[in-house]
Motif scaffolding. Sequence first.
Motif, PDB file in Angstrom:
ATOM      1  N   ALA A 167      60.098  41.151  24.005  1.00 31.78           N
ATOM      2  CA  ALA A 167      61.548  41.186  23.814  1.00 31.78           C
ATOM      3  C   ALA A 167      61.912  40.621  22.440  1.00 31.78           C
TER       4      ALA A 167
ATOM      5  N   VAL B 266      68.320  36.357  27.899  1.00 31.61           N
ATOM      6  CA  VAL B 266      67.469  35.369  28.568  1.00 31.61           C
ATOM      7  C   VAL B 266      67.355  34.139  27.683  1.00 31.61           C
TER       8      VAL B 266
ATOM      9  N   GLU C 258      66.277  39.148  24.258  1.00 39.81           N
ATOM     10  CA  GLU C 258      66.763  40.374  24.889  1.00 39.81           C
ATOM     11  C   GLU C 258      66.273  40.430  26.344  1.00 39.81           C
ATOM     12  N   CYS C 259      67.128  40.892  27.239  1.00 38.25           N
ATOM     13  CA  CYS C 259      66.740  41.026  28.637  1.00 38.25           C
ATOM     14  C   CYS C 259      66.121  42.402  28.848  1.00 38.25           C
TER      15      CYS C 259
ATOM     16  N   ASN D   5      64.125  31.740  41.885  1.00 40.73           N
ATOM     17  CA  ASN D   5      62.703  31.929  41.596  1.00 40.73           C
ATOM     18  C   ASN D   5      61.877  30.816  42.219  1.00 40.73           C
TER      19      ASN D   5
ATOM     20  N   GLU E 276      55.591  37.007  28.872  1.00 41.36           N
ATOM     21  CA  GLU E 276      55.069  35.671  28.601  1.00 41.36           C
ATOM     22  C   GLU E 276      53.560  35.688  28.767  1.00 41.36           C
TER      23      GLU E 276
END
Length: 421
Positions: free
Chosen positions: A118, A141, A186-187, A224, A283
């Motif tokens: 992203a 994000v 960016e999402c 989460n 990630e």
Amino acid sequence: MNVLVIGSGGREHALCWKIKQSPKVKRLYCAPGNGGIARIAECVGIAADDVQGLLQFALSKKIDLTIVGPEASLVAGVVDIFVQKGLKIFGPSQAASQLEGSKVFAKEFMQRRHIPTAVYKVFNDPALAVTYLQQAKFPLVVKADGIAAGKGVYVCADIKAAKKAIEEIMVQKIFAVAGDRIVIEECLQGPEVSLLAVCDGKHFLVLPTSQDHKRIFDDDLGPNTGGMGAFSPSPLVTVEVLDQIIARIIEPTIRGMYQEGNPFKGVLFAGLMLTSDGPKALEFNVRFGDPETQSILPRLQSDIVELFLAACDGRLHEIKVKWDESSCVCIVIASGGYPGKYQNGFVINGLDGVKEEDAVVFHAGTKNDGGTLVTNGGRVLSVVSLGRNLEAAAVKAYNNVSKIEFDHMFFRRDIAVKIGK
Ligand code: AMP
Ligand code: GLY
């Protein structure tokens, strides 16, 4: 050989279970372990991030190979300290662990090496970050730079949510120094998959694909968690997609780290999103995933100790690893209230009813209380079954989950049902 596993979760139980199958292993220790691991390994009461304590133990017990589970031990530099003393240990150095330990490091590395991810910006001043929001596109994000026990990522629908994230991370400092810097990015949209690769600094060997279910409730609702279940393989990762992930993300990462004088040894765990623009890295983690590992290792037919030794010795390119074609499903049973507040100490019943040929039960938050197994954590057990396809494996795993019982137990009912689109 004497082998030491560091950690205390379902991942470490799965590692111990697989390591124990190796004819090479004479004694198996786990620090600190849990109630289930204690049945197959000698548990020692040393915390996973007590690097000096672990070193003294490994020296005194003449440990031939150490496997590190949690990121906290790696970021604390356990590998460097063991290597300095001539001990064999599987995991990345403190410097290479920055791929997980610092999101800024990981993003800058990916940008330098042209690895799809992203688009992002880094901020170390909350006022500047808030100013940036005025002209940003939502959703976006916000991520704390450092390790925040899996809670440092905020997917923000609007400016109000993003301001709150910046406030919590950088002003209230709820993750302490992990929030000194943030990444705003960016999402991305698309289903998420995980790909883990065992690396020796120069070569790598990818493990089968898997998918995690991060949200607490069915249909991916609620907050989460560390992961409520997983399955392997991911039907979304076709041969073509796998080739793209390897060519665009895994290979350039291993090569880049090597070329930058920071070779990566251990498990590189890429959290990926399959976007309409191709796979992108969300990630990196620098360790086995939990619960991904519980759904991958039961498919491994080769000796895992041979794999670890080859990785430690830089000869991964010389070995072949065999995988079972079956599918594997892992269902996590948690304490009611997790990932928020929950109580410990409830007696766990029904484990004797689970037959080994049907399911393996890996323990996470359990402990032995004077001969009785009781709950001792948020995620308590992983129930894992193999089957000819995901559906068959899931049916088997759920049948076995239904044999287990403790007060306030909670589990998702849609693991491996919702595969993602
Ligand atoms: P991480 O700890 O970076 O894996 O982030 C935790 C979760 O946040 C991921 O599993 C995704 O569901 C979500 N996430 C992280 N980064 C992004 C992004 N750029 N776009 C959309 N979702 C994201
Ligand atoms: N299941 C995600 C992780 O291990 O971080």
